[in-house]
Design a protein around this motif. Structure first.
Motif, PDB file in Angstrom:
ATOM      1  N   VAL A   1      90.138 -15.639  50.696  1.00 58.40           N
ATOM      2  CA  VAL A   1      89.032 -14.672  50.621  1.00 58.40           C
ATOM      3  C   VAL A   1      89.495 -13.392  51.313  1.00 58.40           C
ATOM      4  O   VAL A   1      90.052 -13.442  52.405  1.00 58.40           O
ATOM      5  CB  VAL A   1      87.784 -15.252  51.339  1.00 58.40           C
ATOM      6  N   GLU A   2      89.284 -12.266  50.643  1.00 59.43           N
ATOM      7  CA  GLU A   2      89.692 -10.973  51.215  1.00 59.43           C
ATOM      8  C   GLU A   2      88.454 -10.269  51.769  1.00 59.43           C
ATOM      9  O   GLU A   2      87.417 -10.217  51.091  1.00 59.43           O
ATOM     10  CB  GLU A   2      90.320 -10.103  50.118  1.00 59.43           C
TER      11      GLU A   2
ATOM     12  N   PHE B   1      88.539 -25.559  56.207  1.00 56.16           N
ATOM     13  CA  PHE B   1      87.691 -25.941  55.076  1.00 56.16           C
ATOM     14  C   PHE B   1      87.395 -24.764  54.144  1.00 56.16           C
ATOM     15  O   PHE B   1      86.740 -24.934  53.115  1.00 56.16           O
ATOM     16  CB  PHE B   1      86.399 -26.602  55.576  1.00 56.16           C
ATOM     17  N   ALA B   2      87.858 -23.590  54.520  1.00 54.46           N
ATOM     18  CA  ALA B   2      87.758 -22.438  53.607  1.00 54.46           C
ATOM     19  C   ALA B   2      89.133 -21.829  53.378  1.00 54.46           C
ATOM     20  O   ALA B   2      89.253 -20.665  53.000  1.00 54.46           O
ATOM     21  CB  ALA B   2      86.796 -21.400  54.153  1.00 54.46           C
ATOM     22  N   MET B   3      90.169 -22.641  53.598  1.00 56.75           N
ATOM     23  CA  MET B   3      91.527 -22.157  53.299  1.00 56.75           C
ATOM     24  C   MET B   3      91.851 -22.475  51.859  1.00 56.75           C
ATOM     25  O   MET B   3      91.797 -23.634  51.444  1.00 56.75           O
ATOM     26  CB  MET B   3      92.543 -22.863  54.201  1.00 56.75           C
TER      27      MET B   3
ATOM     28  N   VAL C   1      89.390 -25.820  47.848  1.00 58.11           N
ATOM     29  CA  VAL C   1      88.047 -26.320  48.160  1.00 58.11           C
ATOM     30  C   VAL C   1      87.438 -26.965  46.909  1.00 58.11           C
ATOM     31  O   VAL C   1      87.714 -26.543  45.800  1.00 58.11           O
ATOM     32  CB  VAL C   1      87.105 -25.191  48.661  1.00 58.11           C
ATOM     33  N   PRO C   2      86.586 -28.000  47.121  1.00 61.03           N
ATOM     34  CA  PRO C   2      85.911 -28.598  45.964  1.00 61.03           C
ATOM     35  C   PRO C   2      84.756 -27.707  45.506  1.00 61.03           C
ATOM     36  O   PRO C   2      84.195 -26.970  46.317  1.00 61.03           O
ATOM     37  CB  PRO C   2      85.378 -29.916  46.531  1.00 61.03           C
TER      38      PRO C   2
ATOM     39  N   ASP D   1      83.007 -13.946  57.122  1.00 62.05           N
ATOM     40  CA  ASP D   1      82.385 -14.639  58.263  1.00 62.05           C
ATOM     41  C   ASP D   1      82.298 -16.144  58.004  1.00 62.05           C
ATOM     42  O   ASP D   1      82.549 -16.950  58.905  1.00 62.05           O
ATOM     43  CB  ASP D   1      80.980 -14.093  58.535  1.00 62.05           C
ATOM     44  N   ASP D   2      81.947 -16.511  56.771  1.00 67.75           N
ATOM     45  CA  ASP D   2      81.919 -17.946  56.426  1.00 67.75           C
ATOM     46  C   ASP D   2      83.300 -18.544  56.644  1.00 67.75           C
ATOM     47  O   ASP D   2      83.446 -19.638  57.179  1.00 67.75           O
ATOM     48  CB  ASP D   2      81.555 -18.145  54.940  1.00 67.75           C
ATOM     49  N   VAL D   3      84.321 -17.814  56.195  1.00 65.92           N
ATOM     50  CA  VAL D   3      85.692 -18.317  56.285  1.00 65.92           C
ATOM     51  C   VAL D   3      86.070 -18.538  57.749  1.00 65.92           C
ATOM     52  O   VAL D   3      86.675 -19.557  58.097  1.00 65.92           O
ATOM     53  CB  VAL D   3      86.665 -17.333  55.593  1.00 65.92           C
TER      54      VAL D   3
END
Ligand code: DOR
Ligand code: ZN
Length: 356
Positions: free
Chosen positions: A208-209, A201-203, A247-248, A193-195
């Motif tokens: 993430v699986e 910005f979450a690539m 991502v940092p 959900d965050d992704v």
């Protein structure tokens, strides 16, 4: 009533997997800003990956990188050698100055993917007991472990992100094979959900699986290290039509882990193993006993981009409430960080070439 928090003391932590982009992409990060972010985040040793614009696949590029780092680093920093399969003669020339050899078996930033047919030749040419680190996703993990096992090589599988990958490693470990693995903060703390909300910005690679997060936490016993894969990219790149992967993390890894401790998902002992004792042992890293971090385990704060030292200036965790804050950092006996402020000079840190 006067009260003050009791500080928790941790050893200066070790992050064995960062991309500080220097030289070549210093608009994203450089050795100064990246190591400032490390110190502010409680990490006093980082090891930098070889996928620079000019990949670190020769002694010449490695030595140049070491010289640049000496001018800028504010903490301990070390390096890995890289290979595209065409530098077999260079591998053992670089070996005395690095902590391991990093190979990319799947596509990611830099596109330094190697042909799987070359794996055996590279393994053979790396006549060292220093680990070979692999970026190997899904079924590639199984194949590459098999080859390393047959050739007696010490393997570290980076950023385990899926149930399949971790299950493969669990089976190999249960059979007694000498393989270690790491998990990143984003695979521990970003849900699907965050992704979806964060978009580019979450690539990152591996992605993430869905559902993997619980599997990773439930099988924490099989995970050797937390490695940040700190991979800064500019906001402009992330907002472009072709966003870059990564991502940092350096500023935020420890607060995220301390928050997990406060929630009872992790013990402090395990945190120290994942971020200090295991990386130190696996990669044979020298540490200094007067380098340590003081943490207020009770302090609650919200991650805000203004507090970040990474040059890219954003975090996928902005707006998250954390419990546990880095208050002070001492580096080789000197106070280098207190209450959000750094007291460092360019080049004050030490390049550890890993020489015995
Ligand atoms: O997301 C990623 N970014 N994964 C990698 O493996 C490389 C990294 C980078 O260099 O940007
Ligand atoms: Zn990486």
């Amino acid at each position: 009533m006067l009260s003050w928090a009791v500080m928790l003391k941790l050893p200066g932590l070790i992050d064995i997997h960062v991309h500080l982009r220097d030289p070549g992409q210093t608009e994203k990060e450089d050795f100064f800003t990246g190591t400032c972010a490390a110190i502010a985040g409680g990490f006093t040793t980082v090891i930098d990956m070889p996928n620079n614009v000019t990949p670190v696949t020769s002694l010449k590029t490695l030595k140049r990188k070491i010289e640049i780092a000496k001018e800028k680093t504010v903490c301990d920093i070390g390096f890995y050698a890289g290979s595209l399969g065409d530098n077999l003669d260079e591998l053992m020339k670089m070996e005395p100055y690095v902590f391991g050899l990093k190979l990319y078996l799947n596509r990611t930033t830099g596109n330094y993917i190697i042909d799987k047919d070359k794996l055996k030749d590279i393994y053979r040419a790396w006549k060292s007991d220093k680990p070979i680190l692999l970026h190997a996703e899904s079924d590639v993990v199984e194949d590459s472990i098999g080859v390393a096992k047959a050739m007696g090589k010490k393997l570290h599988i980076c950023h385990i992100a899926s149930k399949f990958e971790l299950s493969t490693i669990m089976r190999a470990k249960d059979k007694g094979f000498n393989v270690t693995c790491g998990v990143t903060p984003h695979h521990f703390f970003l849900t699907i959900d965050d992704v979806r909300k964060l978009g580019a910005f979450a690539m990152m690679k591996p992605p993430v699986e869905e559902g993997a997060i619980d599997f990773l936490w439930n099988n924490l016993d099989y995970i050797d290290v937390v490695e940040s894969d700190h991979a800064p990219h500019t906001k402009e790149e992330k907002l472009s039509r072709n966003p870059t992967f990564g991502v940092p993390n350096l500023d935020t890894t420890l607060p995220l882990l301390l928050t997990a401790v406060s929630e009872g998902r992790l013990t402090l002992e395990r945190l120290k193993e994942l971020c200090f004792y295991n990386p130190k042992k696996i990669f044979n890293i020298k540490t200094d006993e007067n380098t340590y971090v003081e943490v207020d385990e009770e302090e609650i704060f919200v991650i805000n981009k203004k507090m970040l030292y990474t040059k890219c200036g954003w975090s996928p965790y902005e707006g998250r409430e954390m419990r546990g804050k880095v208050k002070r950092v001492f580096y080789r006996g000197r106070k280098v960080f207190e209450d959000g402020r750094l007291f460092v000079g360019r080049g004050d840190g030490v390049v550890d070439t890993g020489e015995k």
